[in-house]
Scaffold this motif. Sequence first.
Motif, PDB file in Angstrom:
ATOM      1  N   ILE A 129       0.741  -1.373   0.165  1.00 25.67           N
ATOM      2  CA  ILE A 129       0.419   0.048  -0.394  1.00 25.67           C
ATOM      3  C   ILE A 129       1.041   1.156   0.385  1.00 25.67           C
ATOM      4  CG2 ILE A 129      -2.101  -0.973   0.825  1.00 25.67           C
ATOM      5  CD1 ILE A 129      -1.037   0.065   3.549  1.00 25.67           C
ATOM      6  N   GLY A 130       1.696   1.225   0.472  1.00 23.41           N
ATOM      7  CA  GLY A 130       2.879   2.185  -0.089  1.00 23.41           C
ATOM      8  C   GLY A 130       3.737   2.828   1.499  1.00 23.41           C
ATOM      9  N   VAL A 131       2.943   2.250   2.332  1.00 26.67           N
ATOM     10  CA  VAL A 131       3.350   2.735   3.732  1.00 26.67           C
ATOM     11  C   VAL A 131       5.149   2.585   4.241  1.00 26.67           C
ATOM     12  CG1 VAL A 131       3.136   2.664   6.414  1.00 26.67           C
ATOM     13  CG2 VAL A 131       1.095   2.313   4.910  1.00 26.67           C
ATOM     14  N   LEU A 132       5.995   2.205   3.865  1.00 27.57           N
ATOM     15  CA  LEU A 132       6.767   1.620   4.338  1.00 27.57           C
ATOM     16  C   LEU A 132       7.817   3.104   2.759  1.00 27.57           C
ATOM     17  CD1 LEU A 132       7.989  -1.707   3.562  1.00 27.57           C
ATOM     18  CD2 LEU A 132       7.769  -0.620   5.742  1.00 27.57           C
ATOM     19  N   LYS A 133       7.754   3.047   1.882  1.00 29.10           N
ATOM     20  CA  LYS A 133       7.810   4.173   0.744  1.00 29.10           C
ATOM     21  C   LYS A 133       8.227   5.859   1.953  1.00 29.10           C
ATOM     22  CE  LYS A 133       7.505   1.459  -3.448  1.00 29.10           C
ATOM     23  NZ  LYS A 133       6.824   0.450  -3.026  1.00 29.10           N
ATOM     24  N   TYR A 134       6.436   5.679   2.240  1.00 29.00           N
ATOM     25  CA  TYR A 134       5.952   6.894   2.321  1.00 29.00           C
ATOM     26  C   TYR A 134       7.000   7.595   4.021  1.00 29.00           C
ATOM     27  CZ  TYR A 134       2.976  11.213   4.771  1.00 29.00           C
ATOM     28  OH  TYR A 134       2.617  12.042   5.314  1.00 29.00           O
ATOM     29  N   MET A 135       6.872   6.141   4.927  1.00 31.68           N
ATOM     30  CA  MET A 135       7.452   6.582   6.077  1.00 31.68           C
ATOM     31  C   MET A 135       9.558   6.893   6.009  1.00 31.68           C
ATOM     32  SD  MET A 135       6.411   3.232   8.089  1.00 31.68           S
ATOM     33  CE  MET A 135       7.373   3.728   9.528  1.00 31.68           C
ATOM     34  N   MET A 136       9.524   5.769   4.895  1.00 26.75           N
ATOM     35  CA  MET A 136      10.840   6.175   4.387  1.00 26.75           C
ATOM     36  C   MET A 136      11.212   7.389   3.339  1.00 26.75           C
ATOM     37  SD  MET A 136      13.690   3.954   1.150  1.00 26.75           S
ATOM     38  CE  MET A 136      13.358   4.880  -0.092  1.00 26.75           C
ATOM     39  N   ALA A 137      10.542   7.920   2.769  1.00 27.41           N
ATOM     40  CA  ALA A 137      10.811   9.667   1.616  1.00 27.41           C
ATOM     41  C   ALA A 137      10.411  10.379   2.751  1.00 27.41           C
ATOM     42  CB  ALA A 137       9.636   9.352   0.761  1.00 27.41           C
ATOM     43  N   SER A 138       9.749  10.318   3.620  1.00 26.15           N
ATOM     44  CA  SER A 138       9.671  11.391   5.237  1.00 26.15           C
ATOM     45  C   SER A 138      10.585  11.848   6.235  1.00 26.15           C
ATOM     46  CB  SER A 138       8.188  11.201   5.826  1.00 26.15           C
ATOM     47  OG  SER A 138       7.147  10.878   5.254  1.00 26.15           O
ATOM     48  N   ILE A 139      11.010  10.273   5.908  1.00 23.82           N
ATOM     49  CA  ILE A 139      12.348   9.946   6.806  1.00 23.82           C
ATOM     50  C   ILE A 139      13.784  10.742   6.524  1.00 23.82           C
ATOM     51  CG2 ILE A 139      13.593   8.851   8.719  1.00 23.82           C
ATOM     52  CD1 ILE A 139      11.965   7.352   9.004  1.00 23.82           C
ATOM     53  N   VAL A 140      13.887  10.308   5.216  1.00 27.94           N
ATOM     54  CA  VAL A 140      15.212  10.908   4.210  1.00 27.94           C
ATOM     55  C   VAL A 140      14.592  12.465   4.110  1.00 27.94           C
ATOM     56  CG1 VAL A 140      15.759  11.038   1.676  1.00 27.94           C
ATOM     57  CG2 VAL A 140      15.155   8.803   2.990  1.00 27.94           C
ATOM     58  N   ASN A 141      13.460  12.824   3.870  1.00 24.20           N
ATOM     59  CA  ASN A 141      13.872  14.284   3.563  1.00 24.20           C
ATOM     60  C   ASN A 141      14.083  15.197   5.447  1.00 24.20           C
ATOM     61  OD1 ASN A 141      12.275  14.105   1.100  1.00 24.20           O
ATOM     62  ND2 ASN A 141      10.538  14.467   1.707  1.00 24.20           N
ATOM     63  N   ARG A 142      12.985  14.273   5.714  1.00 27.04           N
ATOM     64  CA  ARG A 142      13.898  14.841   6.994  1.00 27.04           C
ATOM     65  C   ARG A 142      15.519  15.042   8.132  1.00 27.04           C
ATOM     66  NH1 ARG A 142      11.073  16.966  11.141  1.00 27.04           N
ATOM     67  NH2 ARG A 142       9.154  16.098  10.564  1.00 27.04           N
TER      68      ARG A 142
END
Length: 517
Positions: A129-142
């Motif tokens: 469902i894309g949750v792993l990608k969402y979490m990863m992108a959020s942390i990488v951006n931060r």
Amino acid sequence: MKDNGKKTEDLKDIYPNVSGRMELNENKKPSEGLNIDKKTLFGIAALLFVILVFVGALTQFLPRGEFQVDENGSVIAGTYQVNEEYKLPLWKVAASPVLAFTSSNASVGLAIIAIIVLVGGTFLILDRIGVLKYMMASIVNRFESRRFMLIAVMVLFGMFLSSTAGVLEESLTLVPIAVAISLAMGWDSLTGIGMSFVAVAFGFTAATFNPFNVITVQKLAGIPVLSGLWLRLIVFAVVYITLTSFLILYAKKIEKHPEKSPAYETDKKIRDRYPIEVCRETLGNESIAKATRVFVIALICVLGGTVTSFVLSMVGTKTDNETMMNIGSYASMGCMAVFFPVGGLLAGRVAGLRGKNLFKAFGEGIKTILPVIPLIIFILSITYVLDEGMIMHTVLNALSGALDGISPYGVILLMFVFTALLEFFVSSGTAKAFLIVPLMAILCDLTGLERQSIVLTFCFADGFTNMLYPTSGLMIIAIGMVGVSYRKWMRWTAKLFLIEAVVSVFFMLFSIAIGYH
């Protein structure tokens, strides 16, 4: 977190080692969930089989005997007796994979199997469902402008949880996310394992008031609970700095020379599953954002279970309430077994997976991790044969006799080596404590060694060996997720083990020099 609008071309400047491998294979859909490398598992399974045969042979040739134990299950020194009439039947060695589930360790083994099965099912849903990608992108951006701060924060988080509350099995949930983030940052999967599973293992090494090793050992050694905390806090700081520095230096090396990573080839497949520009596209999807929030709430509930586990264990320890201690020891895993899969299923429903499709995805995720279960059974079988073969107490008795007349400095080093070797066969810290600490306490009295030093010795020997031996089921799963062979894993961790061994020896000898109590 909002998308920062960076173009793919800009990403090549930020992640120079990732950009060349970001394109998905158009002819092949990337796999989902936890994909345990079969080659890695086969190699470790073969090694465990050899160990099982070796242990079975020892039960036929070593003298069989045992110590008497008190009402708490602790060994009573001076009560060892040889049993010349008993010898473990060979058919029990052959049938140990089945008989192991009739032993006292069966509940722990079943709990671990249940957890890894639930983790496998949950992660495939989160991946789909894309949750792993969402979490990863959020942390990488931060953290993209201060990437190495991410290593420092994650290591501190993992070490703190295990040093205080005894979290270990739960660390498996961190590994896939940490590995994906590490690859997005331009590092490798080993760095990801280092700032998740390894950090948790080293938290046991630098335990401050972990109820499952520090407090248990102090009670068995007859010293005040939570005493000697000041030195253990210093140890925690030193181990944290050591591990963080090791990982940051290694990550910098991989940024410059990615081909030097032992996981270079196997990491290519994982990078293709999580290209950072595709992950960032999920940040604008409200459905995935809501699903992520649902899953984060579930993770907070798991963390709440960890806190509850710690509190109940502490209450049981201080009041000698064994029932409370047992409830506390399973509270964290119970919350993990409930909230983690429920959070994943609810997140899947919020993201649009419904009914049969939702549970079908969960079942597919379980299938991805099923190959690990035979290895857990092998490990339980080895423990069963050792217990039924009555040779562990024989080895323990030989050790106590070998330490006569040795100086306190020599005694503490030999106790450290023996406990570290014992970890190969008895991975449970509590079980080892009941087996050897009563004898270690008496040896301390005979040699003039302060009993408080036992705590440091036990934690040092029990801690980092959680990620050293092939009999560690959690380590097998962690490296199996990224397809790293046991040989490559040992090569990568060799320097880290050597550094931590030096730190351990220094603090053990220091504790004797200052009369630590």
